[in-house]
Write an enzyme that holds these catalytic residues in place. Structure first.
Site, PDB file in Angstrom:
ATOM      1  N   ASP A  80       0.823  -1.213   0.000  1.00  0.00           N
ATOM      2  CA  ASP A  80       0.000   0.000   0.000  1.00  0.00           C
ATOM      3  C   ASP A  80       0.856   1.262   0.000  1.00  0.00           C
ATOM      4  O   ASP A  80       2.019   1.245   0.414  1.00  0.00           O
ATOM      5  CB  ASP A  80      -0.914   0.004   1.231  1.00  0.00           C
ATOM      6  CG  ASP A  80      -0.133  -0.060   2.548  1.00  0.00           C
ATOM      7  OD1 ASP A  80       0.695  -0.969   2.687  1.00  0.00           O
ATOM      8  OD2 ASP A  80      -0.344   0.809   3.411  1.00  0.00           O
ATOM      9  N   GLU A 141      -0.066  -1.309   5.615  1.00  0.00           N
ATOM     10  CA  GLU A 141       1.016  -0.928   6.543  1.00  0.00           C
ATOM     11  C   GLU A 141       0.819   0.504   7.011  1.00  0.00           C
ATOM     12  O   GLU A 141       0.975   0.831   8.184  1.00  0.00           O
ATOM     13  CB  GLU A 141       2.379  -1.087   5.850  1.00  0.00           C
ATOM     14  CG  GLU A 141       3.568  -1.072   6.798  1.00  0.00           C
ATOM     15  CD  GLU A 141       4.140   0.309   7.054  1.00  0.00           C
ATOM     16  OE1 GLU A 141       5.011   0.438   7.917  1.00  0.00           O
ATOM     17  OE2 GLU A 141       3.700   1.295   6.390  1.00  0.00           O
ATOM     18  N   ASP A 165      12.020  -1.073   4.025  1.00  0.00           N
ATOM     19  CA  ASP A 165      11.075   0.018   4.251  1.00  0.00           C
ATOM     20  C   ASP A 165      11.658   1.171   5.063  1.00  0.00           C
ATOM     21  O   ASP A 165      10.935   1.806   5.818  1.00  0.00           O
ATOM     22  CB  ASP A 165       9.824  -0.562   4.957  1.00  0.00           C
ATOM     23  CG  ASP A 165       8.652   0.413   4.921  1.00  0.00           C
ATOM     24  OD1 ASP A 165       8.676   1.356   4.118  1.00  0.00           O
ATOM     25  OD2 ASP A 165       7.714   0.217   5.716  1.00  0.00           O
TER      26      ASP A 165
HETATM   27 ZN   LIG Z   1       6.724   2.318   4.197  1.00  0.00          ZN
END
Ligand SMILES: [Zn+2]
Length: 374
Positions: A80, A141, A165
């Site tokens: 996402d 997330e 990330d």
């Molecule tokens: Zn992220």
């Protein structure tokens, strides 16, 4: 950079960010990822967590059956993106990818996904022998780690999970992340006409304000922060406010400190309500557990050595932010967050260097080579 010189991972990345996947609407992008992963030899399934995590898709779980024993690495990223994130039009200039300026870029976290796809493509093409490799692409997330929170612990298996990330150039390794608590509080007072008989009123708004003033907020020490992020209440100038809501959080790399600050903030709210002649109901949630790896932890060393393999200096750092890694670690899958090179995430100025997309792909291949023992 001409098209003929552009690395393949850039093309994959541009294709990925052109498929809209705002949190809650990941299904179409998940299908695209599934096709790409099957094409390199992975078995792929989408789990059943969609409804529980408020998404039209579950998490994507894939496995590349490696022939060798060794460390089972899980490569993780979230599907996402934040808003504004529909109709992203990438612009590549001087080796940097940006959006056209009216949306985010979505490098958070499609840079990670593009690098995973590129690394597995290279493994397949070059016949690189590996241990089994798992891929976990999560949903929601950005809505509070929803996909990771919903995932079954049975799907959280492996020796180490690399969550792609984090900001900072490739080579960054997040070795510690905080424990976070959030609260929703409702202060209740007594309404009264503010001009006629204010003496009869008990202002919930004043209770909330005094609670905020009594709290230690901001950066409390090297490892700890706290914040009140929202206060709402009242509706007219001539009414003593009977109800006021407040939301906030605290987090610390030291779990005991996070708990101590949680208790301290709670006590301030209770005292302010009592002194104001009202009451307060505070609902606390532990959003995620922190984690910390020793500098010589074999999982940190695996990534650090792989960084050196590709000529990148590894840099282990602590973060104040939470990610899927917090949730997955708590579910029994030791997870580390790696820097992907994205900058200015969650803004329309978000960008990533093509060199970082390439370096991240190189790093993943180097990790998989090292993880396999012959
Ligand atoms: Zn992220």
């Amino acid at each position: 950079m001409t098209d003929t010189q552009a690395p393949r991972v850039l093309g994959t990345f541009l294709e990925a960010i052109r498929i809209d996947s705002p949190a809650g609407e990941e299904a179409r992008f998940a299908a695209w990822c599934a096709d790409r992963l099957r094409a390199v030899g992975c078995s792929v399934r989408i789990d059943e967590t969609g409804p529980a995590s408020g998404s039209d898709s579950g998490n994507l779980i894939a496995e590349l059956p490696g022939a060798l024993p060794g460390t089972v690495v899980v490569l993780c990223a979230h599907m996402d993106t934040v808003q504004p994130g529909r109709g992203i039009t990438p612009v590549v200039e001087g080796g940097i990818v940006r959006s056209s300026g009216d949306t985010v870029l979505g490098a958070d976290d499609k840079a990670g996904i593009a690098a995973i796809l590129e690394a597995l493509q290279r493994v397949a093409e070059q016949g690189i022998e590996t241990a089994p490799v798992r891929v976990l692409l999560t949903t929601g997330e950005e809505l509070g780690l929803q996909g990771a929170k919903a995932i079954s612990p049975d799907d959280c298996t492996g020796d180490v999970c690399l969550v792609l990330d984090a900001h900072e150039p490739v080579g960054g390794i997040v070795g510690a992340a905080p424990t976070q608590y959030t609260f929703d509080a409702v202060f209740t007072g007594v309404p009264a006409h503010a001009g006629v008989e204010p003496e009869k009123g008990r202002s919930a708004l004043i209770m909330a304000a005094k609670a905020v003033c009594g709290m230690r907020l901001g950066r409390l020490d090297d490892a700890t922060t706290s914040n009140v992020g929202e206060i709402r209440g009242g509706g007219a100038t001539n009414i003593i406010t009977a109800s006021c809501t407040m939301r906030g959080e605290c987090r610390s790399l030291d779990p005991a400190m996070a708990e101590a600050v949680r208790e301290e903030m709670d006590a301030e709210m209770q005292a302010a309500a009592r002194e104001g002649g009202g009451s307060v109901e505070v609902r606390w949630s532990k959003e995620y557990e922190g984690f910390r790896y020793a500098a010589d932890d074999p999982r940190i060393l695996l990534v650090a050595d792989a960084c050196r393999d590709i000529g990148v200096v590894p840099h282990v750092f602590e973060t104040g932010g939470g990610s899927d890694a917090n949730v997955l670690t708590a579910k029994g899958l030791p997870s580390i967050v790696l820097s992907c090179g994205m900058t200015d995430v969650h803004s329309c100025g978000e960008s990533i260097a093509v060199a970082d997309l390439t370096a991240l792909s190189d790093l993943l291949v180097a990790v998989l080579r090292r993880a396999a023992s012959k």
